[in-house]
Design a protein around this motif. Structure first.
Motif, PDB file in Angstrom:
ATOM      1  N   LEU A   1       0.722  -1.673   0.175  1.00  0.00           N
ATOM      2  CA  LEU A   1       0.061  -0.256   0.249  1.00  0.00           C
ATOM      3  C   LEU A   1       0.556   1.402   0.318  1.00  0.00           C
ATOM      4  O   LEU A   1       0.656   2.496  -0.665  1.00  0.00           O
ATOM      5  CB  LEU A   1      -0.789  -0.158   1.242  1.00  0.00           C
ATOM      6  N   VAL A   2       1.622   1.351   0.704  1.00  0.00           N
ATOM      7  CA  VAL A   2       2.703   2.302   0.361  1.00  0.00           C
ATOM      8  C   VAL A   2       3.551   2.712  -0.239  1.00  0.00           C
ATOM      9  O   VAL A   2       3.382   3.814  -1.131  1.00  0.00           O
ATOM     10  CB  VAL A   2       4.467   2.442   2.240  1.00  0.00           C
ATOM     11  N   GLN A   3       3.915   1.124  -1.188  1.00  0.00           N
ATOM     12  CA  GLN A   3       4.443   1.732  -2.356  1.00  0.00           C
ATOM     13  C   GLN A   3       3.153   2.196  -3.413  1.00  0.00           C
ATOM     14  O   GLN A   3       4.109   2.933  -4.342  1.00  0.00           O
ATOM     15  CB  GLN A   3       5.073   0.209  -2.853  1.00  0.00           C
ATOM     16  N   GLY A   4       2.441   1.850  -3.186  1.00  0.00           N
ATOM     17  CA  GLY A   4       1.297   1.935  -3.708  1.00  0.00           C
ATOM     18  C   GLY A   4       1.176   4.093  -4.357  1.00  0.00           C
ATOM     19  O   GLY A   4       0.738   4.666  -5.842  1.00  0.00           O
ATOM     20  N   VAL A   5       1.138   3.669  -2.826  1.00  0.00           N
ATOM     21  CA  VAL A   5       1.380   5.512  -2.877  1.00  0.00           C
ATOM     22  C   VAL A   5       1.920   6.549  -2.903  1.00  0.00           C
ATOM     23  O   VAL A   5       1.667   7.204  -3.887  1.00  0.00           O
ATOM     24  CB  VAL A   5       1.005   5.943  -1.091  1.00  0.00           C
ATOM     25  N   GLU A   6       3.367   5.816  -3.178  1.00  0.00           N
ATOM     26  CA  GLU A   6       4.197   6.868  -3.816  1.00  0.00           C
ATOM     27  C   GLU A   6       4.705   6.358  -5.118  1.00  0.00           C
ATOM     28  O   GLU A   6       4.953   7.611  -6.150  1.00  0.00           O
ATOM     29  CB  GLU A   6       5.184   5.506  -3.258  1.00  0.00           C
ATOM     30  N   ARG A   7       3.916   5.289  -5.653  1.00  0.00           N
ATOM     31  CA  ARG A   7       3.953   5.640  -7.224  1.00  0.00           C
ATOM     32  C   ARG A   7       2.453   6.788  -7.983  1.00  0.00           C
ATOM     33  O   ARG A   7       2.962   6.800  -8.425  1.00  0.00           O
ATOM     34  CB  ARG A   7       3.253   4.611  -7.578  1.00  0.00           C
ATOM     35  N   LEU A   8       1.125   6.739  -6.968  1.00  0.00           N
ATOM     36  CA  LEU A   8       0.740   8.033  -7.219  1.00  0.00           C
ATOM     37  C   LEU A   8       1.741   9.439  -7.480  1.00  0.00           C
ATOM     38  O   LEU A   8       1.662  10.007  -7.850  1.00  0.00           O
ATOM     39  CB  LEU A   8      -0.905   7.220  -6.555  1.00  0.00           C
ATOM     40  N   ARG A   9       2.311   8.543  -6.609  1.00  0.00           N
ATOM     41  CA  ARG A   9       2.866  10.817  -5.713  1.00  0.00           C
ATOM     42  C   ARG A   9       3.816  10.826  -7.115  1.00  0.00           C
ATOM     43  O   ARG A   9       4.184  11.594  -7.157  1.00  0.00           O
ATOM     44  CB  ARG A   9       3.593  10.833  -4.711  1.00  0.00           C
ATOM     45  N   ASP A  10       4.068  10.284  -7.684  1.00  0.00           N
ATOM     46  CA  ASP A  10       5.832  10.114  -8.721  1.00  0.00           C
ATOM     47  C   ASP A  10       4.433   9.980  -9.930  1.00  0.00           C
ATOM     48  O   ASP A  10       5.640  11.382 -10.658  1.00  0.00           O
ATOM     49  CB  ASP A  10       6.952   8.724  -8.873  1.00  0.00           C
ATOM     50  N   TRP A  11       3.900   9.465  -9.925  1.00  0.00           N
ATOM     51  CA  TRP A  11       3.546   9.747 -11.720  1.00  0.00           C
ATOM     52  C   TRP A  11       3.000  11.137 -11.489  1.00  0.00           C
ATOM     53  O   TRP A  11       2.668  11.627 -12.664  1.00  0.00           O
ATOM     54  CB  TRP A  11       2.499   9.060 -11.262  1.00  0.00           C
ATOM     55  N   LEU A  12       1.629  11.903 -10.282  1.00  0.00           N
ATOM     56  CA  LEU A  12       1.998  12.908 -10.548  1.00  0.00           C
ATOM     57  C   LEU A  12       2.516  13.937 -10.174  1.00  0.00           C
ATOM     58  O   LEU A  12       1.832  15.106 -10.694  1.00  0.00           O
ATOM     59  CB  LEU A  12       0.822  13.592  -8.994  1.00  0.00           C
ATOM     60  N   ALA A  13       3.941  14.023 -10.266  1.00  0.00           N
ATOM     61  CA  ALA A  13       4.467  14.695 -10.378  1.00  0.00           C
ATOM     62  C   ALA A  13       5.416  15.046 -11.117  1.00  0.00           C
ATOM     63  O   ALA A  13       6.017  16.318 -11.876  1.00  0.00           O
ATOM     64  CB  ALA A  13       5.815  14.555  -8.779  1.00  0.00           C
ATOM     65  N   ALA A  14       5.225  14.071 -12.170  1.00  0.00           N
ATOM     66  CA  ALA A  14       5.615  13.955 -13.315  1.00  0.00           C
ATOM     67  C   ALA A  14       4.942  14.713 -14.286  1.00  0.00           C
ATOM     68  O   ALA A  14       5.218  14.891 -15.797  1.00  0.00           O
ATOM     69  CB  ALA A  14       6.489  12.646 -13.434  1.00  0.00           C
ATOM     70  N   GLN A  15       3.634  14.728 -14.087  1.00  0.00           N
ATOM     71  CA  GLN A  15       2.482  15.652 -15.337  1.00  0.00           C
ATOM     72  C   GLN A  15       2.853  16.434 -15.123  1.00  0.00           C
ATOM     73  O   GLN A  15       3.379  17.119 -14.307  1.00  0.00           O
ATOM     74  CB  GLN A  15       1.325  15.070 -14.613  1.00  0.00           C
ATOM     75  N   PRO A  16       2.827  17.854 -16.539  1.00  0.00           N
ATOM     76  CA  PRO A  16       3.180  18.424 -16.370  1.00  0.00           C
ATOM     77  C   PRO A  16       1.433  19.334 -15.615  1.00  0.00           C
ATOM     78  O   PRO A  16       0.684  18.488 -15.456  1.00  0.00           O
ATOM     79  CB  PRO A  16       2.650  19.074 -18.230  1.00  0.00           C
ATOM     80  N   PRO A  17       1.356  20.717 -15.780  1.00  0.00           N
ATOM     81  CA  PRO A  17       0.171  21.422 -15.030  1.00  0.00           C
ATOM     82  C   PRO A  17      -1.132  21.203 -15.723  1.00  0.00           C
ATOM     83  O   PRO A  17      -1.869  21.057 -15.070  1.00  0.00           O
ATOM     84  CB  PRO A  17       1.141  22.719 -15.171  1.00  0.00           C
ATOM     85  N   SER A  18      -0.975  21.107 -17.586  1.00  0.00           N
ATOM     86  CA  SER A  18      -1.866  21.290 -18.136  1.00  0.00           C
ATOM     87  C   SER A  18      -2.372  19.334 -17.816  1.00  0.00           C
ATOM     88  O   SER A  18      -3.413  18.935 -18.197  1.00  0.00           O
ATOM     89  CB  SER A  18      -2.000  21.723 -19.594  1.00  0.00           C
ATOM     90  N   GLY A  19      -1.832  18.632 -17.656  1.00  0.00           N
ATOM     91  CA  GLY A  19      -1.845  17.496 -17.358  1.00  0.00           C
ATOM     92  C   GLY A  19      -2.257  17.200 -16.009  1.00  0.00           C
ATOM     93  O   GLY A  19      -3.103  16.085 -15.580  1.00  0.00           O
ATOM     94  N   ARG A  20      -2.564  17.754 -15.030  1.00  0.00           N
ATOM     95  CA  ARG A  20      -2.902  17.306 -14.115  1.00  0.00           C
ATOM     96  C   ARG A  20      -4.490  17.315 -13.572  1.00  0.00           C
ATOM     97  O   ARG A  20      -5.379  19.177 -14.338  1.00  0.00           O
ATOM     98  CB  ARG A  20      -2.501  18.451 -12.965  1.00  0.00           C
TER      99      ARG A  20
END
Length: 400
Positions: free
Chosen positions: A381-400
């Protein structure tokens, strides 16, 4: 092919899961099951039955030993009535899904008015629809602010107003999949009293009854219609061995219903599946007899899983989430992502994170995601949240 069958919508959860076919790196939280295997003593009972040659048909209603164990189990949770009271009201089914379908087959005529409280597991709408019913949804409401922001709640007045003398059946799932919402005993009493006046049947999906975290009941289980209904009330309650006994793949469930329906349900079982496999029923009997070795520890672990995941998800920027009171799901909204099906597919492909789209459960849950937190190892579960955070951080502002 019947038109209604052709028009059935394919599972959006499986549509997302198909994006991850063949990928061992995906963290899979999309389906409603734990990743723990069934306890060994339950599996051993099935093996022993097969080794003894129990490969023949059984009684339509279930093995007498299993029905007796179910009656005692029901009495242990709902002690207002004796085990003998429950015995003639129990029908064993080939899974909770099969039990719910049997209830629709027994009660619903083409054109009947059926009310469903949503969001809900899609089968609850599809089954009466297959029988030709006209489905009307009563939507739970979302709390938008305060400490319970993201919590889904019932508007009792809206529900009762939707149920009229023309309403054949009300379908309600509580604790709820996917939202974690639960009914209170007072709400159940009000709903039942109204349905008595309108002559409406209640089909209560209570498969998550034991997975309850509020701690406000004497037996630890969620409030049940079985605690407020009289013997002849038009109430059918569906249960399953899947969730509370870690037996999803075994496909075994049961219905509790008014005694006058038992023989009729037996006929429907005959024409659907004839009976549940004997070796599966032997395993279930042992599961009930030794349930104290499984369910309490499972509920405690699921609470730990919930308490691990929810704070981490809440800390993710843009997430709206309330702590679920029951079930095994965190249901959350991610700001700026209204197309949850597309989002869920992207998370599989780009982040290796498998979640279920909220639109699978109701159109008004579009923009939400369901995360099954029934994980043997909370580190996943912890790893899953880390993947979600990392993915969101990699999105350009228009893609969020």
């Amino acid at each position: 092919m019947r038109h209604v069958v052709e028009q059935l919508e394919a599972s959006r959860i499986r549509e997302v899961a198909n994006e991850g076919l063949g990928r061992a790196d995906v963290l899979k939280f999309w389906f409603g099951e734990s990743d723990e295997v069934t306890p060994a003593f339950i599996r051993d009972a099935a093996v022993a039955s097969l080794q003894q040659g129990e490969t023949f048909y059984a009684h339509n209603l279930g093995l007498p030993e299993l029905r007796d164990a179910l009656a005692h189990y029901t009495h242990s949770l709902h002690p207002a009535h004796s085990a003998s009271h429950w015995l003639d009201r129990v029908v064993v089914t080939s899974g909770g899904v099969n039990g719910l379908m049997l209830a629709s087959q027994a009660l619903v005529e083409p054109g009947d008015d059926v009310v469903v409280v949503t969001p809900a597991w899609p089968n609850l709408e599809a089954q009466p629809l297959i029988m030709g019913a006209k489905i009307r949804r009563v939507a739970l409401r979302v709390q938008s602010d305060g400490p319970r922001a993201g919590a889904w709640t019932l508007d009792p007045d809206a529900l009762l107003a939707a149920i009229t003398p023309a309403t054949r059946m009300l379908i309600v799932n509580a604790p709820n999949n996917p939202t974690g919402w639960t009914l209170s005993a007072r709400e159940q009493q009000a709903i039942l009293a109204h349905c008595r006046r309108t002559g409406t049947w209640i089909l209560a999906d209570e498969v998550y009854e034991r997975l309850y975290f509020a701690g406000d009941t004497a037996n630890g289980a969620a409030p049940s219609f079985l605690d407020v209904a009289e013997p002849d009330d038009r109430v059918i309650v569906a249960h399953s061995f899947s969730k509370s006994f870690l037996m999803t793949g075994w496909r075994l469930g049961w219905l509790v219903l008014p005694p006058g329906l038992t023989d009729a349900l037996g006929k429907l079982v005959e024409y659907n599946t004839s009976c549940a496999p004997v070796f599966v029923q032997r395993a279930a009997t042992v599961a009930l007899q030794r349930g104290g070795e499984v369910t309490p520890a499972l509920v405690a672990h699921l609470r730990q899983c919930r308490d691990t995941l929810v704070p981490l998800l809440r800390a993710v920027p843009g997430v709206t989430l309330a702590e679920p009171l029951g079930g095994m799901y965190a249901f959350f909204r991610l700001e700026g992502h209204s197309d949850c099906l597309a989002l869920a597919k992207r998370l599989v492909r780009e982040a290796g994170l498998g979640l279920a789209p909220g639109s699978a459960f109701s159109p008004h849950a579009a923009g939400w995601l369901r995360w099954c937190f029934a994980s043997r190892d909370t580190a996943r579960l912890v790893q899953g949240v880390e993947r979600l955070r990392d993915w969101l951080a990699a999105q350009p502002p228009s893609g969020r």
